[in-house]
Scaffold this motif. Structure first.
Motif, PDB file in Angstrom:
ATOM      1  N   ASP A 164      -9.620   0.621   6.500  1.00  0.00           N
ATOM      2  CA  ASP A 164      -8.910   0.075   5.456  1.00  0.00           C
ATOM      3  C   ASP A 164     -10.071  -0.425   4.813  1.00  0.00           C
ATOM      4  O   ASP A 164      -9.956  -0.405   3.287  1.00  0.00           O
ATOM      5  CB  ASP A 164      -7.724  -0.408   5.989  1.00  0.00           C
ATOM      6  CG  ASP A 164      -6.421  -0.256   4.425  1.00  0.00           C
ATOM      7  OD1 ASP A 164      -6.536   0.112   3.469  1.00  0.00           O
ATOM      8  OD2 ASP A 164      -5.415  -1.538   5.081  1.00  0.00           O
ATOM      9  N   GLU A 181      -8.072  -5.030  -3.903  1.00  0.00           N
ATOM     10  CA  GLU A 181      -8.272  -5.085  -2.584  1.00  0.00           C
ATOM     11  C   GLU A 181      -9.973  -5.929  -2.308  1.00  0.00           C
ATOM     12  O   GLU A 181     -10.482  -5.326  -1.339  1.00  0.00           O
ATOM     13  CB  GLU A 181      -9.643  -3.393  -3.217  1.00  0.00           C
ATOM     14  CG  GLU A 181      -8.832  -2.104  -3.618  1.00  0.00           C
ATOM     15  CD  GLU A 181      -8.279  -2.000  -2.232  1.00  0.00           C
ATOM     16  OE1 GLU A 181      -8.438  -1.266  -1.477  1.00  0.00           O
ATOM     17  OE2 GLU A 181      -7.123  -1.368  -2.168  1.00  0.00           O
ATOM     18  N   HIS A 185      -3.391   4.232   4.207  1.00  0.00           N
ATOM     19  CA  HIS A 185      -3.082   3.105   5.173  1.00  0.00           C
ATOM     20  C   HIS A 185      -2.379   2.182   4.885  1.00  0.00           C
ATOM     21  O   HIS A 185      -2.464   1.587   6.599  1.00  0.00           O
ATOM     22  CB  HIS A 185      -4.566   2.087   3.959  1.00  0.00           C
ATOM     23  CG  HIS A 185      -5.931   2.627   3.677  1.00  0.00           C
ATOM     24  ND1 HIS A 185      -6.385   2.111   2.692  1.00  0.00           N
ATOM     25  CD2 HIS A 185      -6.842   3.088   3.955  1.00  0.00           C
ATOM     26  CE1 HIS A 185      -7.941   2.214   2.587  1.00  0.00           C
ATOM     27  NE2 HIS A 185      -7.700   3.523   3.577  1.00  0.00           N
ATOM     28  N   GLU A 229      -4.272   4.927  -0.343  1.00  0.00           N
ATOM     29  CA  GLU A 229      -3.390   3.431   0.025  1.00  0.00           C
ATOM     30  C   GLU A 229      -2.494   3.704   0.659  1.00  0.00           C
ATOM     31  O   GLU A 229      -1.840   3.208   1.618  1.00  0.00           O
ATOM     32  CB  GLU A 229      -3.452   3.301  -1.639  1.00  0.00           C
ATOM     33  CG  GLU A 229      -4.362   2.185  -2.018  1.00  0.00           C
ATOM     34  CD  GLU A 229      -5.466   1.654  -0.898  1.00  0.00           C
ATOM     35  OE1 GLU A 229      -4.901   0.327  -0.644  1.00  0.00           O
ATOM     36  OE2 GLU A 229      -6.995   1.595  -0.876  1.00  0.00           O
ATOM     37  N   GLU A 247       0.573  -1.099  -0.023  1.00  0.00           N
ATOM     38  CA  GLU A 247      -0.096  -0.029  -0.528  1.00  0.00           C
ATOM     39  C   GLU A 247       0.937   1.451  -0.390  1.00  0.00           C
ATOM     40  O   GLU A 247       0.157   2.371  -0.521  1.00  0.00           O
ATOM     41  CB  GLU A 247      -1.277   0.191   0.762  1.00  0.00           C
ATOM     42  CG  GLU A 247      -2.363  -1.400   0.763  1.00  0.00           C
ATOM     43  CD  GLU A 247      -3.129  -0.802   2.164  1.00  0.00           C
ATOM     44  OE1 GLU A 247      -4.737  -0.541   0.938  1.00  0.00           O
ATOM     45  OE2 GLU A 247      -2.746  -1.126   3.537  1.00  0.00           O
TER      46      GLU A 247
HETATM   47 FE   LIG Z   1      -5.992  -0.192   1.238  1.00  0.00          FE
END
Ligand SMILES: [Fe+2]
Length: 166
Positions: free
Chosen positions: A164, A138, A93, A90, A56
């Protein structure tokens, strides 16, 4: 037969607004209630968390370049901007996972075999393989984070997981 009647599709500009709204909600997690993970819990969590953290954190250079080409040819200027915000989300995250890992004394991975495979499969092949790999990742993440949520008693982790997998 599947019922799609409750589903709606989002246009690129709606996705752009979605990510703009999301970035207003960066978490500042309080670790004061965080317990200590046992060594066996760390050993169980580490390989997958470290891979996700690494994956990520990607700058998404190839994805961004492919999205710009697609935006131009498809006449969809919002597409590349949306992908840029997606990559940044991302990365956030990844920053959450990094914070969690560092709190628990877990070393960050500089390289990940899994991340390398994902990069190899999608790199330089245009927007469709890029997006197909991302969607696959994902989908895996939704299952993975749900499993972690069920297995974890960490309050900070619970907050990250909510963020997330949203
Ligand atoms: Fe993510």
């Amino acid at each position: 037969m599947l019922d799609y009647s409750g589903l709606r599709s989002y246009g690129y500009s709606e996705w752009f607004e979605h990510y703009v709204e999301n970035r207003k909600q960066v978490l500042a997690v309080d670790f004061s209630q965080e317990g200590t993970l046992t060594e066996s819990e760390k050993a169980l969590l580490y390989p997958s968390i470290a891979d996700f953290q690494r994956g990520e954190a990607s700058e998404g250079k190839h994805l961004l370049a492919a999205s710009k080409r697609f935006a131009r040819t498809a006449g969809q200027p919002a597409y590349a901007d949306t992908i840029k915000l997606f990559i940044e989300e991302e990365n956030q995250h990844s920053a959450y996972l990094k914070e969690f890992m560092q709190f628990h004394g877990m070393q960050l991975k500089k390289n990940s075999v899994l991340d390398g495979v994902f990069r190899l499969v999608r790199k330089g092949k245009g927007i469709h393989p890029e997006v197909a790999v991302l969607v696959s990742a994902e989908i895996i993440a939704i299952c993975y984070y749900a499993a972690l949520r069920n297995a974890s008693s960490s309050p900070s982790f619970e907050i990250y997981l909510r963020e997330d997998s949203a």
